[in-house]
Design an enzyme around this catalytic site. Structure first.
Site, short mmCIF file in Angstrom:
data_model
loop_
_atom_site.label_atom_id
_atom_site.label_comp_id
_atom_site.label_asym_id
_atom_site.label_seq_id
_atom_site.Cartn_x
_atom_site.Cartn_y
_atom_site.Cartn_z
CE1 TYR A 143 -3.72 2.41 0.27
CE2 TYR A 143 -2.60 3.30 2.21
CZ TYR A 143 -3.59 3.39 1.24
OH TYR A 143 -4.42 4.47 1.24
CG ASP A 235 5.50 3.70 1.38
OD1 ASP A 235 5.68 4.50 2.33
OD2 ASP A 235 4.38 3.50 0.87
CE LYS A 264 -0.13 5.69 8.02
NZ LYS A 264 -0.08 4.66 7.02
C1 LIG Z 1 -0.50 5.05 5.47
C2 LIG Z 1 0.39 4.69 4.34
C3 LIG Z 1 0.45 5.45 3.15
C4 LIG Z 1 -0.49 6.60 2.89
O1 LIG Z 1 -0.26 7.65 3.78
P1 LIG Z 1 -1.43 8.75 3.98
O2 LIG Z 1 -0.81 9.74 4.90
O3 LIG Z 1 -2.60 8.02 4.54
O4 LIG Z 1 -1.71 9.32 2.63
C5 LIG Z 1 1.39 5.12 2.20
N1 LIG Z 1 2.24 4.09 2.39
C6 LIG Z 1 2.20 3.34 3.50
C7 LIG Z 1 3.19 2.23 3.66
C8 LIG Z 1 1.27 3.60 4.50
O5 LIG Z 1 1.23 2.83 5.60
#
Ligand SMILES: *Cc1c(COP(=O)(O)O)cnc(C)c1O
Length: 428
Positions: A143, A235, A264
């Site tokens: 994701y 990521d 985050k």
């Molecule tokens: C939460 C998340 C995203 C998206 O981040 P948002 O701040 O919700 O747009 C992208 N990559 C990973 C691995 C995530 O856990």
């Protein structure tokens, strides 16, 4: 009419917000979503006054729990008093960048944005701009937020849009492969090597029940990217400054990517994202290069101040030792609870992330290996049975089998022991 305040809020919300919520995952719980009135420490209080021990933790950002330490409160208050935002540069964005660069070896330059989604969108544009290539290798069930480049599914031979509204043309630029499958990635490079701009992966799949990398997988990605002149993007939106402490997951794994996305935890609870990496690549962003990136709220002074004070607190107050110790205690306790049912359950996670999967495989020393392994489990049992049974006992978990659960600095050993008792009853 009803005298349930949550139900009333949900009815009101449903008339003005799509599905009554502002993020699709929040709309999943039955009969209706939780509405939070306030929170304290490791506890959230619902609109009806019910208290829950919280393992949603904002879906990851709240490393320190719901109460901001005094230093963070003061930093936020000072930033607000000074003027909230300007659209001009400020010192806190410099200081937060210095902190990240001091601790994460692969990062020499940063660009702050406002979400993880924006960060991965900018990172992949940068990789395409730098290499002049268009294809990106992505992990199935990984994701990277909600934008066209990564809302894709299928496999290398048949990539498809992962959402209505995403043109097939975007999917055609993706090469989805299973996580942990070095052979599939090698094949992707065999077939498309000179068209591949980047490989993007989470260091561990953090949005599909938690899938950890097998030894050597990230090393293979590193080697293939080097051999073919593609960029390796980690990521670390979920893992950054949570897994592997201040060095992040890449420090724990021992593989350096070319670009890293953060979000985050680095915002201290406020909206944030960032792309970081080698200066030779990062300078391709505007204004020094020709890969466009810009944003009204980028480097927001309140967020930057909160993020820096949060990371400094984590560094100075032994936060990682505390949360990782609780993670070990929770996972080994859960392991004991499901020990006699190894074919039905698997305990997954690392450091302060954990999850119980409704699937298991005897004999495989690394299970699950892929997001597909997690999806093949009894995922509906998780949402139908486990979550309601835990909530009934005052423990709030995310709404599905796939979202990770998080410990924070505010959780205690007593909280963990109470949680294990709740699991025991819920699974009995
Ligand atoms: C939460 C998340 C995203 C998206 O981040 P948002 O701040 O919700 O747009 C992208 N990559 C990973 C691995 C995530 O856990």
């Amino acid at each position: 009419m009803t005298d349930d305040p949550t139900r009333e809020l949900y009815d009101r919300a449903s008339s003005v917000l799509v599905g009554g919520v502002n993020s699709s995952v929040r709309g999943e719980p039955y009969p209706y979503p939780e509405f939070v009135e306030r929170a304290e420490g490791a506890t959230v209080v619902g609109a009806d006054g019910t208290e829950y021990l919280d393992y949603v933790m904002g879906y990851g950002p709240l490393l320190l729990g719901h109460d901001l330490p005094e230093t963070v409160r003061e930093a936020v208050a000072a930033a607000v008093d000074d003027g909230v935002m300007y659209g001009l540069s400020t010192e806190p964005e410099v200081a937060l960048a210095e902190f990240v660069i001091d601790h994460v070896d692969s990062v020499e330059r940063l660009r702050f944005v406002n979400s993880g989604t924006e960060a991965t969108a900018a990172a992949v544009r940068l990789a395409r701009g730098v290499t002049g290539r268009e294809k990106v290798v992505v992990m199935q069930n990984g994701y990277h937020g909600g934008h066209e480049s990564f809302l894709v599914e299928g496999d290398a031979d048949d990539p498809r849009p992962g959402s209505a509204g995403v043109p097939q043309a975007f999917a055609d630029h993706a090469v989805p492969v299973p996580f942990n499958d070095a052979e599939a990635v090698t094949q992707a490079f065999d077939h498309h090597g000179d068209e591949i701009a980047a490989v993007i992966t989470e260091p561990l799949l953090g949005n599909c029940g938690i899938v950890e990398p097998v030894d050597g997988f990230h090393e293979t990605l590193r080697e293939l990217c080097d051999d073919y002149g593609a960029l390796l993007i980690f990521d670390e939106v979920i893992t950054g400054f949570r897994v592997g402490g201040l060095e992040c997951a890449q420090g724990k794994i021992g593989v350096e990517p070319d670009l890293t996305t953060f979000a985050k935890v680095i915002g201290g609870g406020f909206p944030v994202g960032a792309v970081g990496g080698r200066a030779e690549y990062m300078r391709a962003f505007t204004p020094t290069g020709d890969v466009f990136e810009s944003g009204t709220f980028n480097g927001h002074p309140v967020t930057m101040a909160a993020g820096l004070a949060t990371l400094e607190y984590a560094a100075d107050e032994g936060v990682y030792d505390h949360v990782n110790g609780l993670g070990d205690r929770l996972r080994s306790g859960l392991q004991d609870i499901v020990a006699d049912h190894a074919s039905e359950f698997t305990v997954v996670g690392t450091n302060s992330m954990f999850k119980l999967l409704f699937t298991g495989e005897k004999g495989d020393d690394h299970f699950p290996r892929t997001g597909g392994d997690v999806r093949a489990g009894a995922t509906d049992r998780w949402a139908r049975l486990l979550r309601p049974a835990m909530k009934e006992q005052g423990v709030l978990l995310p709404p599905n089998q796939f979202e990770s659960q998080f410990l924070s600095d505010a959780h205690t050993e007593a909280d963990v022991d109470r949680t294990l008792e709740a699991y025991k009853h819920a699974l009995a």
